[in-house]
Design a protein around this motif. Structure first.
Motif, PDB file in Angstrom:
ATOM      1  N   ILE A  89      25.938  -8.910  27.141  1.00 12.98           N
ATOM      2  CA  ILE A  89      25.264  -7.779  26.202  1.00 12.98           C
ATOM      3  C   ILE A  89      23.681  -7.784  26.594  1.00 12.98           C
ATOM      4  CG2 ILE A  89      27.135  -7.878  24.471  1.00 12.98           C
ATOM      5  CD1 ILE A  89      25.376  -9.777  22.891  1.00 12.98           C
ATOM      6  N   HIS A 128      26.308   2.455  33.212  1.00 13.86           N
ATOM      7  CA  HIS A 128      27.099   1.576  34.151  1.00 13.86           C
ATOM      8  C   HIS A 128      28.390   2.350  34.462  1.00 13.86           C
ATOM      9  CE1 HIS A 128      24.662  -1.871  32.435  1.00 13.86           C
ATOM     10  NE2 HIS A 128      24.813  -1.856  33.582  1.00 13.86           N
ATOM     11  N   ASN A 169      21.837  -5.769  27.538  1.00 13.83           N
ATOM     12  CA  ASN A 169      21.214  -4.308  27.076  1.00 13.83           C
ATOM     13  C   ASN A 169      21.009  -3.955  25.883  1.00 13.83           C
ATOM     14  OD1 ASN A 169      20.295  -3.483  30.013  1.00 13.83           O
ATOM     15  ND2 ASN A 169      22.659  -3.751  30.312  1.00 13.83           N
ATOM     16  N   LEU A 197      31.047  -4.012  29.823  1.00 10.13           N
ATOM     17  CA  LEU A 197      30.779  -5.655  29.716  1.00 10.13           C
ATOM     18  C   LEU A 197      30.482  -6.262  30.886  1.00 10.13           C
ATOM     19  CD1 LEU A 197      32.493  -6.631  26.187  1.00 10.13           C
ATOM     20  CD2 LEU A 197      29.950  -6.249  26.587  1.00 10.13           C
ATOM     21  N   ILE A 257      31.750   0.156  26.387  1.00 12.92           N
ATOM     22  CA  ILE A 257      30.837  -0.522  27.037  1.00 12.92           C
ATOM     23  C   ILE A 257      31.260  -1.541  28.121  1.00 12.92           C
ATOM     24  CG2 ILE A 257      29.291  -2.569  26.697  1.00 12.92           C
ATOM     25  CD1 ILE A 257      28.244  -0.303  24.986  1.00 12.92           C
ATOM     26  N   ARG A 266      29.832  -5.423  33.361  1.00 18.29           N
ATOM     27  CA  ARG A 266      28.632  -4.926  34.324  1.00 18.29           C
ATOM     28  C   ARG A 266      27.208  -5.017  33.816  1.00 18.29           C
ATOM     29  NH1 ARG A 266      31.824  -2.105  38.333  1.00 18.29           N
ATOM     30  NH2 ARG A 266      33.274  -1.008  37.407  1.00 18.29           N
ATOM     31  N   GLN A 267      27.190  -5.820  32.671  1.00 18.73           N
ATOM     32  CA  GLN A 267      25.899  -5.545  32.061  1.00 18.73           C
ATOM     33  C   GLN A 267      25.105  -6.759  32.554  1.00 18.73           C
ATOM     34  OE1 GLN A 267      25.188  -3.660  29.326  1.00 18.73           O
ATOM     35  NE2 GLN A 267      27.053  -2.641  29.655  1.00 18.73           N
ATOM     36  N   ASP A 309      27.863   3.670  27.127  1.00 25.62           N
ATOM     37  CA  ASP A 309      26.973   3.009  28.370  1.00 25.62           C
ATOM     38  C   ASP A 309      27.291   4.028  29.496  1.00 25.62           C
ATOM     39  OD1 ASP A 309      26.477   1.261  30.220  1.00 25.62           O
ATOM     40  OD2 ASP A 309      28.112  -0.206  30.078  1.00 25.62           O
ATOM     41  N   LEU A 366      20.752   1.819  27.970  1.00 26.46           N
ATOM     42  CA  LEU A 366      22.054   2.249  28.496  1.00 26.46           C
ATOM     43  C   LEU A 366      22.243   3.514  29.135  1.00 26.46           C
ATOM     44  CD1 LEU A 366      24.590   0.543  26.329  1.00 26.46           C
ATOM     45  CD2 LEU A 366      23.748  -0.310  28.744  1.00 26.46           C
TER      46      LEU A 366
END
Ligand code: NCD
Length: 320
Positions: free
Chosen positions: A241, A174, A243, A233, A231, A235-236, A171, A200
């Motif tokens: 999920i 982020h 992205n 998570l 990942i 900040r997605q 990722d 990402l």
């Protein structure tokens, strides 16, 4: 203000990001960390270097290993330590930082180690308090001590960073670890490749001087070192999920398991900044294998943070 000073001293008063450091600064931090690593292997793991220096650890975002690592580094240097932790969710950005500034001014601390969810928070603080600031992660922006300990661990394992091919997987968009690693590795002369889903990758990826490869098997065949990122998570957005279709699909395309590792057909060094989502970006059999230096990264984190704090403290004018 930064000034060039090639030997014995850092060229900066704060560690806000890798962007502030020259390659000479980084080498100085590594040489200093070598000395502290030796101290950490002694029966008495403590030196008086930061006696009479007060350090505040301000953590506005969750952290386990980074907070403990800084606190241990400070205590091994005999600093006086105060800790403040708060969950970021209920506090408003402007108010929090101004409050922080006023509290720090009142407490007359010498150094502040801060983790904050907002990019630029450490820079902001450095402009408003008369203390040395160390950025322990500012949102998706930078995490300089993580990049320093990662590069230090590569240097320890492979003898040098220059010329090494380092792959960063996951990722990138982020991850503050990714950005700080890219800047640090490039300053030290490594080649860097990024791998992960297109969604990402940051839009400005072309400006970073790195290669991009979306096929993990090809990327692994190219590298000497693979740094498998989590990942982010949290900040997605959306359901966590937004992205990519599913964690299962992510693991299939971008996760590293034993079978994929064996297909590479050569030894590579495996890294992870932690915390690991086992079974997503990396499986336990690879994370805990002889190829992994994940626990060495954690160990080196204390020595590298001791070096950063020691070098920044040596720029504080001290009364006789
Ligand atoms: C990293 C962070 O907080 O950015 N972790 C850490 O410093 N131990 C990486 C991550 O959270 O994935």
């Amino acid at each position: 203000m930064s000034t060039d000073n090639p030997s014995g001293q850092l060229s900066t008063d704060h560690l806000l990001g890798i962007g502030d450091l020259s390659a000479e600064d980084i080498e100085l931090i590594f040489r200093t960390a070598d000395g502290f690593k030796e101290v950490l292997n002694r029966p008495i793991k403590k030196v008086p270097s930061l006696r009479d220096i007060t350090i505040a650890n301000l953590f506005f975002e969750n952290s386990t290993r980074t907070r403990i690592s800084f606190e241990l580094a400070e205590k091994r240097l005999s600093a006086d330590v105060v800790n403040f932790s708060s969950s970021s969710s209920s506090v408003k950005k402007g108010e929090t930082l101004i409050d922080t500034v006023n509290n720090i001014l009142a407490m007359k601390v010498d150094m502040v180690v801060m983790r904050h969810p907002d990019p630029g928070a450490a820079v902001f603080l450095s402009r408003h308090v008369p203390a040395r600031i160390v950025n322990a992660g500012d949102g998706t922006h930078e995490h300089p001590t993580q990049a320093l300990l990662d590069a230090y661990s590569i240097r320890e394992k492979l003898g040098s960073v220059k010329g090494r091919k380092v792959l960063i997987v996951g990722d990138i968009l982020h991850s503050r670890v990714a950005l700080s690693n890219i800047l640090c590795l490039r300053k030290l002369g490594a080649q860097v490749m990024l791998c992960g889903p297109t969604t990402l990758m940051p839009r400005y990826v072309d400006t970073l001087g790195v290669k991009v490869e979306h096929d993990l098997d090809k990327a692994l065949a190219w590298c000497d070192v693979a740094n498998m990122l989590r990942i982010q998570l949290e900040r997605q957005g959306g359901d966590g999920i937004a992205n990519f279709p599913s964690l299962r699909e992510y693991a299939m395309l971008f996760g590293l398991d034993r079978e994929r590792y064996e297909r590479i057909g050569k030894d590579i060094t495996i890294m992870h900044p932690g915390p690991i989502n086992r079974g997503v970006e990396i499986t336990s059999d690879v994370a805990d294998s002889g190829a992994s230096i994940i626990l060495h990264q954690v160990e080196n984190g204390v020595a590298v943070r001791m070096a950063v704090l020691y070098l920044l403290a040596s720029r504080i004018p001290r009364e006789q």
